[in-house]
Write an enzyme that holds these catalytic residues in place. Structure first.
Site, PDB file in Angstrom:
ATOM      1  N   HIS A 181       0.849  -1.193   0.000  1.00 40.22           N
ATOM      2  CA  HIS A 181       0.000   0.000   0.000  1.00 40.22           C
ATOM      3  C   HIS A 181       0.884   1.242   0.000  1.00 40.22           C
ATOM      4  CE1 HIS A 181      -3.955  -1.859   0.620  1.00 40.22           C
ATOM      5  NE2 HIS A 181      -3.294  -2.771   1.316  1.00 40.22           N
ATOM      6  N   ALA A 190      12.696 -20.642   9.780  1.00 38.18           N
ATOM      7  CA  ALA A 190      11.406 -20.281  10.366  1.00 38.18           C
ATOM      8  C   ALA A 190      11.457 -18.886  10.981  1.00 38.18           C
ATOM      9  CB  ALA A 190      11.013 -21.301  11.432  1.00 38.18           C
TER      10      ALA A 190
END
Length: 204
Positions: free
Chosen positions: A122, A169
């Protein structure tokens, strides 16, 4: 002039067409689009699986391809509203993943649980307007063959991850990752590189 050209050149017709495909204030297709349009516009490979509780927010005006023997697990979200989503053969999209195009995923890729891959950002630069009203930018993400991405990782817009790389991870990937490397952390940094001369993964 073709029908599509007419729609693009006429603002009222364009809004009407979008309303017929997408409900107001939502980012998913209408039911009739899922049933009558998407099956003819998207490619599902042989023996591919999309679990029943996947949120498949895909639209007919962008590509969504799922390769042979690939699986999208439950609670994942796939959205091609602003860019194509292409997933290769024998790839696994783990439970709870979010994939927003433009994204291209290769063959034999493993995405563990709760991975976010978004080619969308955005705009925010104008402080007199809320970011939600400033529009978006997109930048293609490419995940090459044989990549493994660990649980809870985030791949940001414009990133390329090279062949047979591993993302640990919880990593946030903000820059390109070369082939045959292991990267971890926030932001992700390379900690190992495969040495083809010694056939070993060596620490950096």
């Amino acid at each position: 002039m073709s029908l599509i050209s007419k729609l693009k050149s006429n603002a009222l017709l364009k809004r009407l067409a979008l309303w017929s495909i997408i409900p107001a204030n939502e980012y998913r297709p209408r039911l009739w689009v899922k049933i009558f349009l998407n099956p003819f516009n998207h490619t599902r490979g042989r023996y591919s699986i999309i679990r029943r509780r996947t949120k498949l927010d895909v639209f007919p005006f962008r590509r969504f391809d799922l390769g042979d023997y690939s699986t999208i697990e439950d609670f994942s979200t796939i959205n091609n509203g602003v860019g194509d989503v292409i997933i290769g053969k024998k790839s696994l999209i783990g439970a709870g993943n979010v994939i927003i195009g433009p994204v291209q995923i290769g063959n034999n890729v493993i995405l563990a649980q709760n991975v976010v891959i978004s080619g969308l950002n955005h705009n925010y630069e104008n402080i007199s307007i809320p970011p939600v009203k400033q529009g978006i930018t997109t930048n293609q993400i490419i995940i090459s063959d044989n990549v493994w991405i660990g649980a809870n990782s985030v791949i940001t817009a414009g990133i390329t991850i090279g062949k047979h790389s591993v993302i640990g991870a919880g990593s946030i990937v903000t820059k390109d990752i070369p082939a045959f490397t292991v990267a971890v952390g926030n932001p992700a940094n390379i900690i190992k590189i495969y040495n083809k001369e010694t056939n070993n993964w060596e620490k950096v």
